[in-house]
Design a protein around this motif. Structure first.
Motif, PDB file in Angstrom:
ATOM      1  N   ILE A   6       0.887  -1.232  -0.209  1.00  0.00           N
ATOM      2  CA  ILE A   6       0.101  -0.074  -0.044  1.00  0.00           C
ATOM      3  C   ILE A   6       1.061   1.154  -0.041  1.00  0.00           C
ATOM      4  O   ILE A   6       1.549   1.365   0.736  1.00  0.00           O
ATOM      5  CB  ILE A   6      -1.109  -0.105   1.178  1.00  0.00           C
ATOM      6  N   ILE A   7       0.995   1.972  -1.025  1.00  0.00           N
ATOM      7  CA  ILE A   7       1.889   3.245  -1.031  1.00  0.00           C
ATOM      8  C   ILE A   7       0.860   4.512  -1.475  1.00  0.00           C
ATOM      9  O   ILE A   7       0.152   4.541  -2.284  1.00  0.00           O
ATOM     10  CB  ILE A   7       2.745   2.932  -2.046  1.00  0.00           C
ATOM     11  N   ASN A   8       1.361   5.435  -0.810  1.00  0.00           N
ATOM     12  CA  ASN A   8       1.007   6.754  -0.854  1.00  0.00           C
ATOM     13  C   ASN A   8       1.783   7.498  -2.012  1.00  0.00           C
ATOM     14  O   ASN A   8       2.769   7.954  -1.617  1.00  0.00           O
ATOM     15  CB  ASN A   8       0.997   7.770   0.264  1.00  0.00           C
ATOM     16  N   PRO A   9       1.306   7.497  -3.364  1.00  0.00           N
ATOM     17  CA  PRO A   9       2.309   8.278  -4.357  1.00  0.00           C
ATOM     18  C   PRO A   9       2.677   9.546  -4.291  1.00  0.00           C
ATOM     19  O   PRO A   9       3.578   9.931  -4.719  1.00  0.00           O
ATOM     20  CB  PRO A   9       1.507   7.925  -5.539  1.00  0.00           C
ATOM     21  N   THR A  10       2.023  10.318  -3.154  1.00  0.00           N
ATOM     22  CA  THR A  10       2.275  11.780  -3.236  1.00  0.00           C
ATOM     23  C   THR A  10       3.035  12.121  -1.987  1.00  0.00           C
ATOM     24  O   THR A  10       3.092  13.172  -1.663  1.00  0.00           O
ATOM     25  CB  THR A  10       0.895  12.713  -3.117  1.00  0.00           C
ATOM     26  N   ALA A  11       3.279  11.078  -1.010  1.00  0.00           N
ATOM     27  CA  ALA A  11       3.986  11.266   0.202  1.00  0.00           C
ATOM     28  C   ALA A  11       5.303  11.826   0.039  1.00  0.00           C
ATOM     29  O   ALA A  11       6.167  11.563  -0.786  1.00  0.00           O
ATOM     30  CB  ALA A  11       4.287  10.014   1.128  1.00  0.00           C
ATOM     31  N   GLY A  12       5.710  12.730   0.989  1.00  0.00           N
ATOM     32  CA  GLY A  12       7.245  13.277   0.911  1.00  0.00           C
ATOM     33  C   GLY A  12       7.575  14.203  -0.019  1.00  0.00           C
ATOM     34  O   GLY A  12       8.874  14.374  -0.054  1.00  0.00           O
ATOM     35  N   LYS A  13       6.643  14.602  -0.878  1.00  0.00           N
ATOM     36  CA  LYS A  13       7.075  15.557  -1.992  1.00  0.00           C
ATOM     37  C   LYS A  13       7.121  17.028  -1.415  1.00  0.00           C
ATOM     38  O   LYS A  13       6.064  17.554  -1.204  1.00  0.00           O
ATOM     39  CB  LYS A  13       6.108  15.339  -3.220  1.00  0.00           C
ATOM     40  N   THR A  14       8.192  17.623  -1.258  1.00  0.00           N
ATOM     41  CA  THR A  14       8.531  18.888  -1.098  1.00  0.00           C
ATOM     42  C   THR A  14       8.543  19.680  -2.340  1.00  0.00           C
ATOM     43  O   THR A  14       9.305  19.678  -2.962  1.00  0.00           O
ATOM     44  CB  THR A  14       9.460  19.297  -0.039  1.00  0.00           C
ATOM     45  N   ILE A  87       2.712  -4.339   3.258  1.00  0.00           N
ATOM     46  CA  ILE A  87       3.916  -3.205   3.227  1.00  0.00           C
ATOM     47  C   ILE A  87       3.351  -1.880   3.047  1.00  0.00           C
ATOM     48  O   ILE A  87       2.524  -1.842   2.047  1.00  0.00           O
ATOM     49  CB  ILE A  87       4.955  -3.898   2.160  1.00  0.00           C
ATOM     50  N   VAL A  88       3.753  -0.927   3.880  1.00  0.00           N
ATOM     51  CA  VAL A  88       3.124   0.380   3.671  1.00  0.00           C
ATOM     52  C   VAL A  88       4.267   1.221   3.268  1.00  0.00           C
ATOM     53  O   VAL A  88       5.432   1.192   4.003  1.00  0.00           O
ATOM     54  CB  VAL A  88       2.422   0.689   4.895  1.00  0.00           C
ATOM     55  N   ALA A  89       4.106   1.960   2.339  1.00  0.00           N
ATOM     56  CA  ALA A  89       5.013   3.042   2.107  1.00  0.00           C
ATOM     57  C   ALA A  89       4.473   4.348   2.013  1.00  0.00           C
ATOM     58  O   ALA A  89       3.469   4.709   1.337  1.00  0.00           O
ATOM     59  CB  ALA A  89       5.553   2.853   0.434  1.00  0.00           C
ATOM     60  N   GLY A  90       4.782   5.249   2.894  1.00  0.00           N
ATOM     61  CA  GLY A  90       4.125   6.478   3.196  1.00  0.00           C
ATOM     62  C   GLY A  90       4.791   7.354   4.443  1.00  0.00           C
ATOM     63  O   GLY A  90       5.763   6.723   5.141  1.00  0.00           O
ATOM     64  N   GLY A  91       4.073   8.383   4.773  1.00  0.00           N
ATOM     65  CA  GLY A  91       4.393   9.044   5.881  1.00  0.00           C
ATOM     66  C   GLY A  91       3.750   8.575   7.186  1.00  0.00           C
ATOM     67  O   GLY A  91       3.029   7.610   6.994  1.00  0.00           O
ATOM     68  N   ASP A  92       3.869   9.117   8.367  1.00  0.00           N
ATOM     69  CA  ASP A  92       3.276   8.461   9.520  1.00  0.00           C
ATOM     70  C   ASP A  92       1.752   8.400   9.448  1.00  0.00           C
ATOM     71  O   ASP A  92       1.011   7.674  10.033  1.00  0.00           O
ATOM     72  CB  ASP A  92       3.642   9.549  10.717  1.00  0.00           C
ATOM     73  N   GLY A  93       1.195   9.542   8.602  1.00  0.00           N
ATOM     74  CA  GLY A  93      -0.413   9.392   8.551  1.00  0.00           C
ATOM     75  C   GLY A  93      -0.877   8.199   7.937  1.00  0.00           C
ATOM     76  O   GLY A  93      -1.765   7.483   8.221  1.00  0.00           O
ATOM     77  N   THR A  94      -0.221   8.052   6.744  1.00  0.00           N
ATOM     78  CA  THR A  94      -0.558   6.790   6.126  1.00  0.00           C
ATOM     79  C   THR A  94      -0.435   5.309   6.703  1.00  0.00           C
ATOM     80  O   THR A  94      -1.073   4.485   6.604  1.00  0.00           O
ATOM     81  CB  THR A  94       0.316   6.606   4.559  1.00  0.00           C
ATOM     82  N   THR A 108       1.649  -9.148   9.096  1.00  0.00           N
ATOM     83  CA  THR A 108       2.778  -8.665   9.607  1.00  0.00           C
ATOM     84  C   THR A 108       2.837  -7.210   8.728  1.00  0.00           C
ATOM     85  O   THR A 108       2.872  -7.308   7.688  1.00  0.00           O
ATOM     86  CB  THR A 108       3.993  -9.583   9.520  1.00  0.00           C
ATOM     87  N   LEU A 109       3.202  -6.090   9.500  1.00  0.00           N
ATOM     88  CA  LEU A 109       3.349  -4.780   8.654  1.00  0.00           C
ATOM     89  C   LEU A 109       4.902  -4.558   8.368  1.00  0.00           C
ATOM     90  O   LEU A 109       5.700  -4.738   9.424  1.00  0.00           O
ATOM     91  CB  LEU A 109       2.680  -3.798   9.812  1.00  0.00           C
ATOM     92  N   VAL A 110       4.984  -4.327   7.245  1.00  0.00           N
ATOM     93  CA  VAL A 110       6.533  -3.737   7.172  1.00  0.00           C
ATOM     94  C   VAL A 110       6.327  -2.357   6.615  1.00  0.00           C
ATOM     95  O   VAL A 110       5.530  -1.905   5.629  1.00  0.00           O
ATOM     96  CB  VAL A 110       6.983  -4.851   5.876  1.00  0.00           C
ATOM     97  N   ILE A 111       7.222  -1.356   7.231  1.00  0.00           N
ATOM     98  CA  ILE A 111       6.948  -0.054   6.997  1.00  0.00           C
ATOM     99  C   ILE A 111       8.297   0.233   6.109  1.00  0.00           C
ATOM    100  O   ILE A 111       9.432   0.217   6.414  1.00  0.00           O
ATOM    101  CB  ILE A 111       7.167   0.758   8.260  1.00  0.00           C
ATOM    102  N   ILE A 112       8.064   0.973   4.838  1.00  0.00           N
ATOM    103  CA  ILE A 112       9.096   1.818   4.252  1.00  0.00           C
ATOM    104  C   ILE A 112       8.840   3.297   4.213  1.00  0.00           C
ATOM    105  O   ILE A 112       8.024   3.761   3.860  1.00  0.00           O
ATOM    106  CB  ILE A 112       8.704   1.281   2.677  1.00  0.00           C
ATOM    107  N   PRO A 113       9.619   3.861   5.008  1.00  0.00           N
ATOM    108  CA  PRO A 113       9.653   5.249   5.259  1.00  0.00           C
ATOM    109  C   PRO A 113       9.632   6.023   4.003  1.00  0.00           C
ATOM    110  O   PRO A 113      10.361   6.025   3.087  1.00  0.00           O
ATOM    111  CB  PRO A 113      10.850   5.666   6.096  1.00  0.00           C
ATOM    112  N   PHE A 114       8.535   7.054   3.589  1.00  0.00           N
ATOM    113  CA  PHE A 114       8.371   7.713   2.516  1.00  0.00           C
ATOM    114  C   PHE A 114       7.278   8.917   2.680  1.00  0.00           C
ATOM    115  O   PHE A 114       6.493   8.986   1.833  1.00  0.00           O
ATOM    116  CB  PHE A 114       7.817   6.722   1.356  1.00  0.00           C
ATOM    117  N   GLY A 115       7.751   9.799   3.560  1.00  0.00           N
ATOM    118  CA  GLY A 115       6.801  10.876   3.938  1.00  0.00           C
ATOM    119  C   GLY A 115       7.660  12.090   4.498  1.00  0.00           C
ATOM    120  O   GLY A 115       9.073  12.117   4.577  1.00  0.00           O
TER     121      GLY A 115
END
Length: 260
Positions: A6-14, A87-94, A108-115
């Motif tokens: 599950i990935i938030n495609p807009t996460a972490g974009k400044t 597997i989740v890729a996103g920020g803390d909100g996601t 089991t949850l796997v976190i990929i930091p991407f926020g």
């Protein structure tokens, strides 16, 4: 084994760099700015790396992109009993949405930091490098963490890090997604300065073993707050306890110290 990404495609974009005048004015803000790397990792990079790691581990992978608020929660809820790994890729909100969706399942949850912020990943020691984080898919150590639970008249939610009452909660409610995308990690400090001048302070009464009164209350499951700042030094995600922090001063300099 089957896995769901599950990935938030807009996460972490400044989208904008900090103006030079603010670099000069705020010393702590400047230090935080220097810690923010250029946005090199994209959603496509993460998908490719996750696919590669799952292929190497013989894991069947399905991928879903979030499209709207709370979509990650909906996706996780439907995935919880169908996949061994989520597997989740996103920020803390996601990540928090996925945690709420998975609660009660055996996945089991796997976190990929991407926020813009990844406090839970920092707390758990998860690498911020995508390739190293993806190693957890096949070589990670499974751990159990505590969750807090908050209930209102409208809804109830689980939280992995903290719940706040007062200034912080009001500030977060004021920041929209466009502002976060524009300023990234600097969104909260910048909005916090402005919010200090219009926020209406009120007493918050806390009744536990004793009766406390403060202007700003945090119920914390983790040491870290808003990044590297530690507001609850003894807190742990694995001790079975939530730490209560009551701030009984409302001087702007104290709150700025917390915001930064």
């Amino acid at each position: 084994m089957k896995a769901k990404l599950i990935i938030n495609p807009t996460a972490g974009k400044t989208k904008r760099k900090m103006p030079p005048i603010l670099k000069w004015t705020f010393k702590k803000l400047k230090r935080r700015l220097e810690e923010i790397p250029e946005q090199k990792t994209t959603a496509k990079d993460i998908v490719n790396e996750v696919r590669k790691k799952c292929y190497e581990g013989g894991i069947e992978l399905d991928i879903s992109f979030t499209k709207y608020p709370k979509h990650a929660m909906k996706l996780a809820k439907s995935a919880g009993n169908k996949y061994e790994l989520v597997i989740v890729a996103g920020g803390d909100g996601t990540v928090n949405e996925v945690i709420n969706g998975l609660f009660g399942s055996n996945a089991t949850l796997v976190i990929i930091p991407f926020g813009s912020t990844n406090v839970l990943a920092l707390e758990l020691g998860i690498p911020f490098n995508v390739k190293r984080a993806c190693e957890l898919i096949t070589h990670g150590k499974r751990i159990n963490i505590d969750l807090g639970h908050a209930k209102t008249n409208q809804e109830s939610r689980y939280f992995s890090m903290m719940l706040s009452v007062g200034f912080d909660a009001s500030l977060i409610n004021q920041i929209d997604s466009k502002f976060k995308k524009k300023w990234g990690k600097l969104a909260y400090p910048l909005a916090g300065i402005k919010h200090l001048f219009k926020y209406k302070w009120s007493n918050i009464h806390v009744k536990h073993k004793s009766h406390s009164i403060g202007y700003f209350v945090i119920i914390s499951n983790s040491k870290c707050y808003g990044g590297e700042y530690q507001i609850a030094d003894k807190a742990s995600t694995k001790d079975g306890l939530l730490d209560l922090v009551v701030i009984n001063r409302k001087k702007w300099i104290d709150i700025v110290g917390i915001v930064f």
